[in-house]
Structure formats: structure tokens, C-alpha cells
Design an enzyme around this catalytic site. Structure first.
Site, PDB file in Angstrom:
ATOM      1  CE  LYS A  13      -2.130  -0.273   4.179  1.00 44.69           C
ATOM      2  NZ  LYS A  13      -1.659  -1.653   4.528  1.00 44.69           N
ATOM      3  NE  ARG A  88      -4.810  -0.625   9.685  1.00 40.81           N
ATOM      4  CZ  ARG A  88      -3.493  -0.033   9.215  1.00 40.81           C
ATOM      5  NH1 ARG A  88      -3.716   1.182   8.627  1.00 40.81           N
ATOM      6  NH2 ARG A  88      -2.465  -0.330   9.664  1.00 40.81           N
ATOM      7  NE  ARG A 127       6.867  -2.515   6.239  1.00 44.52           N
ATOM      8  CZ  ARG A 127       5.775  -2.555   5.989  1.00 44.52           C
ATOM      9  NH1 ARG A 127       5.138  -2.475   4.938  1.00 44.52           N
ATOM     10  NH2 ARG A 127       5.054  -2.225   7.097  1.00 44.52           N
ATOM     11  NE  ARG A 161       5.747   0.537  10.321  1.00 39.75           N
ATOM     12  CZ  ARG A 161       4.429   0.394   9.375  1.00 39.75           C
ATOM     13  NH1 ARG A 161       4.431   0.696   8.546  1.00 39.75           N
ATOM     14  NH2 ARG A 161       3.705  -0.348  10.223  1.00 39.75           N
ATOM     15  NE  ARG A 172       1.862  -3.790  11.478  1.00 42.21           N
ATOM     16  CZ  ARG A 172       3.040  -3.699  10.700  1.00 42.21           C
ATOM     17  NH1 ARG A 172       4.260  -4.265  11.175  1.00 42.21           N
ATOM     18  NH2 ARG A 172       2.930  -3.004   9.749  1.00 42.21           N
TER      19      ARG A 172
HETATM   20  P1  AMP Z   1       0.414   1.204   9.123  1.00 43.90           P
HETATM   21  O1  AMP Z   1       1.630   2.054   9.043  1.00 43.90           O
HETATM   22  O2  AMP Z   1      -0.719   1.915   8.239  1.00 43.90           O
HETATM   23  O3  AMP Z   1       0.662  -0.262   8.955  1.00 43.90           O
HETATM   24  O4  AMP Z   1      -0.085   1.423  10.712  1.00 43.90           O
HETATM   25  C1  AMP Z   1       0.691   1.311  12.032  1.00 43.90           C
HETATM   26  C2  AMP Z   1      -0.032   1.127  13.115  1.00 43.90           C
HETATM   27  O5  AMP Z   1      -0.628   2.394  13.288  1.00 43.90           O
HETATM   28  C3  AMP Z   1      -1.383   0.264  13.082  1.00 43.90           C
HETATM   29  O6  AMP Z   1      -0.798  -0.976  13.431  1.00 43.90           O
HETATM   30  C4  AMP Z   1      -2.244   0.880  13.960  1.00 43.90           C
HETATM   31  O7  AMP Z   1      -1.674   0.513  15.176  1.00 43.90           O
HETATM   32  C5  AMP Z   1      -2.245   2.314  13.761  1.00 43.90           C
HETATM   33  N1  AMP Z   1      -2.997   2.541  12.747  1.00 43.90           N
HETATM   34  C6  AMP Z   1      -2.778   3.179  11.536  1.00 43.90           C
HETATM   35  N2  AMP Z   1      -3.826   3.604  10.843  1.00 43.90           N
HETATM   36  C7  AMP Z   1      -5.001   3.276  11.683  1.00 43.90           C
HETATM   37  C8  AMP Z   1      -6.369   3.107  11.475  1.00 43.90           C
HETATM   38  N3  AMP Z   1      -6.780   3.870  10.167  1.00 43.90           N
HETATM   39  N4  AMP Z   1      -6.866   2.858  12.264  1.00 43.90           N
HETATM   40  C9  AMP Z   1      -6.514   2.283  13.363  1.00 43.90           C
HETATM   41  N5  AMP Z   1      -5.314   2.183  13.739  1.00 43.90           N
HETATM   42  C10 AMP Z   1      -4.526   2.719  12.743  1.00 43.90           C
END
Ligand code: AMP
Length: 214
Positions: A13, A88, A127, A161, A172
Site C-alpha cells: 500500500k 480500517r 523493509r 519500523r 497486525r
Molecule cells: P500502518 O503504517 O498503516 O501499518 O499503521 C501502523 C499502526 O498504526 C497500525 O498497526 C495501528 O496501530 C495504527 N493505525 C494506522 N492507521 C490506523 C487506522 N486507520 N485505524 C486504527 N489504527 C491505525
């Protein structure tokens, strides 16, 4: 143009959203990046979400929706934006529709990058990101042309990360299948969801997305 890009962690993504944003001259809005910036700043919000993110669970809808409502109201979103990692949950998807309707806007494309879970741990654990410009790389699948030098800005500092480890990735993925799968159904029922083969190479996926978005 307003685009939503859905997919599990590691589905590509972020990489594809970045390319679509550059090509369409629109803003990439990654809720994960916004939250990580808050954590890095040590803000109240950052302190609140740090542990949740490290565990692989989702942050509450209220926090995310406040953040997105504020962000999409800014001037730089006037041309359009691509939502990466949001919505999400179904309440987030419904709230997004409400926010856009208030502004007389609608979503142009909803993509799901379809991937097999078993390749994701490998994709995620390799990554890293350029600390200066945010360009995304992978040790094996997408390394910089010159080792330890960013292709895009020449930066030499990279970040990995905190939540990109095997244990958190499993949580996740669980969160995705339990809480985000209904979002796919939500858009599917509206006839809006477009599946893209996320197992294909990075450039092939970009090619497919470019063809559809014109
Ligand atoms: P990502 O970078 O999109 O993988 O997001 C990293 C972390 O941020 C996720 O595992 C969640 O803890 C939090 N997070 C990011 N976007 C959302 C969202 N739309 N709703 C809830 N938690 C989020």
C-alpha cells in the site's frame, strides 16, 4: 481525485500510494505515518498511541477520525488525496463517507491489494525507509541502487519500523482480518471495490493502478 487503498500490512500500500500520489499530483495520507510522526515528536497523542502501535492493535476510531477530519480540510488536499491505511474499520469507512459528503466529495477508486499472508512476514521484515524523504525500500525486493544511499534524495540515514517484527506482524494481520475485512465488504457491497493482484512485482502493480486511474 480521491483514492482509498486497502490491503494487509506488507501488501505494498505505502509504495503504491506514494507512486500514485506523485503521478496524480495528489497528497498521500497515511494514518500510520501521521501516528509515527506524533510518536517521534513525543506529543500527547504520540504517547497515547505508542504502546498500541507496538502491540499491533488498532488505535481507536475517535483518534483516527479527528486526525483525518483535520487533515483533509487543509488546502493541500484540494486537488485530491490518496488514503493509505485508512479506513480500517467499518465505523471509519462510514465516517469518511460523511466527511466527504459534507464537502460535496466522493471517492473515485477503492483498491484492495490482494496478497497471501504467508509472504507478508518476509516482505515486512526486510523493509526500511529513507529518514529524509520517506522513500520505501526492501533489503531483497527493492534495495536502493547504491547501497545505503537513497535513490530519490541521496540521503544516507534509514529507519526500520518498531512494529515490523514477526510477532507484531501476526497481531497486525489478525487486526486486519477481524476489523478491516468488513471494510472490504462495505465497499464491495457498494460496487466500489477493485481487487488488484498484490503478489505481482512492484512495477506491474503500479502499471495496473495507473491504467485504471488514467
Ligand atoms: P500502518 O503504517 O498503516 O501499518 O499503521 C501502523 C499502526 O498504526 C497500525 O498497526 C495501528 O496501530 C495504527 N493505525 C494506522 N492507521 C490506523 C487506522 N486507520 N485505524 C486504527 N489504527 C491505525
Amino acid at each position: 481525485m480521491i483514492i482509498v487503498i486497502l490491503g494487509t500490512p506488507g501488501s505494498g500500500k505505502g509504495t503504491q500510494a506514494r507512486r500514485l500520489a506523485e503521478r496524480g499530483n495528489i497528497i498521500q495520507l497515511s494514518t500510520g505515518d501521521m501516528l509515527r510522526a506524533e510518536v517521534a515528536r513525543g506529543s500527547d497523542l504520540g504517547l497515547k498511541v505508542k504502546k498500541i502501535m507496538e502491540s499491533g492493535d488498532l488505535v481507536s476510531d475517535d483518534i483516527i477520525l479527528d486526525m483525518i477530519a483535520e487533515r483533509i480540510g487543509r488546502d493541500d488536499c484540494r486537488n485530491g488525496f490518496i488514503l493509505d491505511g485508512f479506513p480500517r474499520t467499518t465505523p471509519q469507512a462510514e465516517a469518511l463517507d460523511g466527511m466527504l459528503a459534507e464537502r460535496g466529495l466522493t471517492i473515485d477508486h477503492v483498491f484492495e491489494l490482494e496478497t497471501d499472508d504467508d509472504i507478508l512476514v518476509e516482505r515486512i521484515s526486510g523493509r526500511f525507509t529513507c529518514a529524509a524523504c520517506g522513500a520505501l525500500y526492501h533489503d531483497r525486493l527493492n534495495p536502493p541502487r547504491v547501497t545505503e544511499v537513497c535513490d530519490e534524495c541521496g540521503g544516507a540515514t534509514f529507519n526500520r519500523r518498531a512494529d515490523d517484527n514477526a510477532e507484531t506482524v501476526r497481531q497486525r494481520l489478525l487486526a486486519y482480518h477481524e476489523q478491516t475485512a468488513p471494510v472490504l465488504a462495505y465497499y464491495h457491497d457498494k460496487g466500489a471495490l477493485r481487487g488488484i493482484d498484490g503478489m505481482a512485482g512492484i512495477d506491474q502493480v503500479t502499471g495496473q493502478l495507473n491504467e485504471i486511474t488514467g
